[in-house]
Design a protein around this motif. Structure first.
Motif, PDB file in Angstrom:
ATOM      1  N   UNK A 221      50.451  35.651  36.230  1.00 36.19           N
ATOM      2  CA  UNK A 221      48.503  34.737  35.992  1.00 36.19           C
ATOM      3  C   UNK A 221      48.816  34.802  38.033  1.00 36.19           C
ATOM      4  N   UNK A 222      49.694  33.802  38.176  1.00 37.27           N
ATOM      5  CA  UNK A 222      50.303  33.974  39.763  1.00 37.27           C
ATOM      6  C   UNK A 222      49.621  34.868  40.445  1.00 37.27           C
ATOM      7  N   UNK A 223      50.319  36.196  40.336  1.00 31.63           N
ATOM      8  CA  UNK A 223      50.203  37.344  40.745  1.00 31.63           C
ATOM      9  C   UNK A 223      48.806  38.225  40.830  1.00 31.63           C
ATOM     10  N   UNK A 224      48.027  37.880  39.816  1.00 36.89           N
ATOM     11  CA  UNK A 224      46.612  38.164  39.604  1.00 36.89           C
ATOM     12  C   UNK A 224      45.849  37.235  40.301  1.00 36.89           C
ATOM     13  N   UNK A 225      45.937  36.001  40.664  1.00 32.68           N
ATOM     14  CA  UNK A 225      45.265  34.652  41.601  1.00 32.68           C
ATOM     15  C   UNK A 225      45.198  35.327  42.549  1.00 32.68           C
TER      16      UNK A 225
ATOM     17  N   UNK B  91      39.112  43.015  51.282  1.00 33.72           N
ATOM     18  CA  UNK B  91      39.341  43.901  52.645  1.00 33.72           C
ATOM     19  C   UNK B  91      41.055  44.844  52.052  1.00 33.72           C
ATOM     20  N   UNK B  92      41.180  44.926  53.295  1.00 34.37           N
ATOM     21  CA  UNK B  92      43.234  45.332  53.443  1.00 34.37           C
ATOM     22  C   UNK B  92      43.674  44.587  52.629  1.00 34.37           C
ATOM     23  N   UNK B  93      43.843  43.118  53.432  1.00 34.43           N
ATOM     24  CA  UNK B  93      45.131  42.723  52.560  1.00 34.43           C
ATOM     25  C   UNK B  93      44.772  42.769  51.356  1.00 34.43           C
ATOM     26  N   UNK B  94      43.789  43.062  50.304  1.00 34.62           N
ATOM     27  CA  UNK B  94      43.974  43.227  48.761  1.00 34.62           C
ATOM     28  C   UNK B  94      44.645  44.437  48.647  1.00 34.62           C
ATOM     29  N   UNK B  95      44.220  45.929  49.525  1.00 40.59           N
ATOM     30  CA  UNK B  95      44.614  46.640  48.549  1.00 40.59           C
ATOM     31  C   UNK B  95      46.020  46.618  48.977  1.00 40.59           C
ATOM     32  N   UNK B  96      46.872  46.668  50.251  1.00 39.25           N
ATOM     33  CA  UNK B  96      48.886  46.059  49.958  1.00 39.25           C
ATOM     34  C   UNK B  96      48.379  45.299  49.205  1.00 39.25           C
ATOM     35  N   UNK B  97      48.685  44.360  49.120  1.00 40.80           N
ATOM     36  CA  UNK B  97      49.010  43.774  48.101  1.00 40.80           C
ATOM     37  C   UNK B  97      48.740  43.611  47.003  1.00 40.80           C
TER      38      UNK B  97
ATOM     39  N   UNK C 259      51.710  46.042  46.957  1.00 42.93           N
ATOM     40  CA  UNK C 259      53.048  45.343  46.411  1.00 42.93           C
ATOM     41  C   UNK C 259      53.381  45.008  44.753  1.00 42.93           C
ATOM     42  N   UNK C 260      52.052  44.613  44.664  1.00 44.70           N
ATOM     43  CA  UNK C 260      52.968  43.804  43.208  1.00 44.70           C
ATOM     44  C   UNK C 260      52.479  44.816  41.835  1.00 44.70           C
ATOM     45  N   UNK C 261      52.302  46.271  42.199  1.00 41.45           N
ATOM     46  CA  UNK C 261      51.854  47.159  40.725  1.00 41.45           C
ATOM     47  C   UNK C 261      53.356  47.543  40.619  1.00 41.45           C
ATOM     48  N   UNK C 262      54.076  48.297  40.878  1.00 41.30           N
ATOM     49  CA  UNK C 262      55.506  48.191  40.025  1.00 41.30           C
ATOM     50  C   UNK C 262      55.972  46.433  39.116  1.00 41.30           C
TER      51      UNK C 262
END
Length: 341
Positions: A132-136, A143-149, A152-155
């Motif tokens: 839930x914290x990751x989703x928030x 923008x680009x920060x969302x893409x990089x995040x 980084x958290x996909x695995x």
């Protein structure tokens, strides 16, 4: 000599058009009536994957769509209810007699537990909150920060999803829609009205035929209400395949090929599909080679034969004149006749 690109452009476009037409004539579309044929015996994901493998034997799979009302996603099949009852009984037995060996492993952090109930509590209290914290965090980023995040958290998110599917019980139903979507099936929900799913499925099939992007329709249903659509598909020279449980149903008698749902689930339908494709190719080849009666061509052929007969008469006359002029045997020479005289 170099060829101008302007001259090559029409040829390239024509080649692409022919290639697209050839691929669309072999493409396969799967239409699944979940109200009539739900995956009750095996998990939905496995059923969808095996169905796609069987459909891909007829040609390249273009898309797969499933229609059902809300009741189909809330309903629990008998095997699912039995499995959950067994799990609850095992949890009660473990609570009464705790095991001395930690036999339950958390797929996220690797910790081991003595009871299944303790593993579920650990997963909900720690890993579910972390998810839930990751989703928030992802929702708040842009923008680009969302893409990089997300990268980084996909695995970690994928690891959590895989573990939650095996451990947690869905609040509503048994995760039918999510599992089908994970297998690549487009799930569409209709209103809880009689024949609403069948009507929407028929309209989608007719729309697909109008677009002309597929050459084979695979229908997963035993409902005889789809006879009209199957008849229209045959009139448009499309191949039709029916997957169902009825051995000699109306749909299977009208389709080009029929598969048993049990064989699809068990994985045996792939061989039957390959045999059906071979029979289709033989039938198409015989249609191309069959003789057709064309009176106009016969008249033209008769004129040719008349001309040949006249030519033959002239040749016979020439041969007659030659025979009258030279009546001696062919093996005798002129010198032999002179010597005799």
């Amino acid at each position: 000599m170099a060829v101008s690109p302007c001259r090559l452009l029409p040829l390239v476009r024509r080649h692409r058009t022919l290639a697209t037409a050839a691929s669309s004539s072999r493409a396969v579309a799967v239409f699944w009536d979940l109200d009539n044929k739900p995956p009750n015996t095996i998990p939905p994901y496995d059923a969808a994957v095996r169905l796609h493998l069987a459909a891909a034997s007829f040609g390249p799979l273009r898309f797969s769509v499933a229609y059902a009302n809300h009741h189909a996603f809330r309903h629990l099949p008998a095997p699912v209810r039995a499995a959950r009852a067994e799990r609850r009984a095992a949890d009660r037995l473990e609570a009464a007699k705790p095991s001395r060996v930690p036999s339950y492993l958390c797929r996220v952090c690797g910790r081991r537990f003595f009871a299944h109930a303790k593993l579920v509590n650990h997963f909900r209290q720690i890993h579910e909150r972390e998810q839930e914290k990751r989703l928030r965090r992802i929702d708040s980023a842009t923008g680009g920060r969302r893409v990089r995040l997300v990268a980084a958290l996909s695995l970690k998110m994928e690891k959590y999803k895989k573990a939650s599917r095996e451990l947690l019980t869905p609040e509503v139903g048994y995760g039918l829609a999510d599992e089908l979507r994970r297998a690549g099936v487009v799930v569409r929900t209709v209103n809880d009205r009689p024949e609403a799913a069948d009507r929407a499925l028929r309209e989608h099939m007719v729309e697909t035929m109008d677009r002309g992007k597929v050459g084979c329709l695979v229908l997963v249903s035993d409902d005889s209400g789809f006879l009209g659509v199957m008849r229209e598909a045959r009139m448009r020279c499309l191949k039709t395949v029916v997957v169902g449980d009825e051995g000699d149903g109306a749909l299977k008698r009208y389709a080009d090929s029929a598969l048993s749902w049990k064989d699809v689930v068990s994985g045996k339908a792939k061989k039957e599909a390959a045999g059906a494709v071979g029979r289709w190719k033989d039938r198409d080849l015989l249609k191309k080679l069959e003789w057709r009666h064309m009176p106009e061509e016969e008249e033209d052929d008769s004129d040719i034969f008349d001309d040949d007969s006249d030519a033959g008469d002239e040749e016979d006359g020439c041969l007659g004149l030659v025979g009258e002029r030279d009546k001696k045997p062919w093996w005798k020479l002129d010198s032999d006749s002179n010597d005799l005289h």
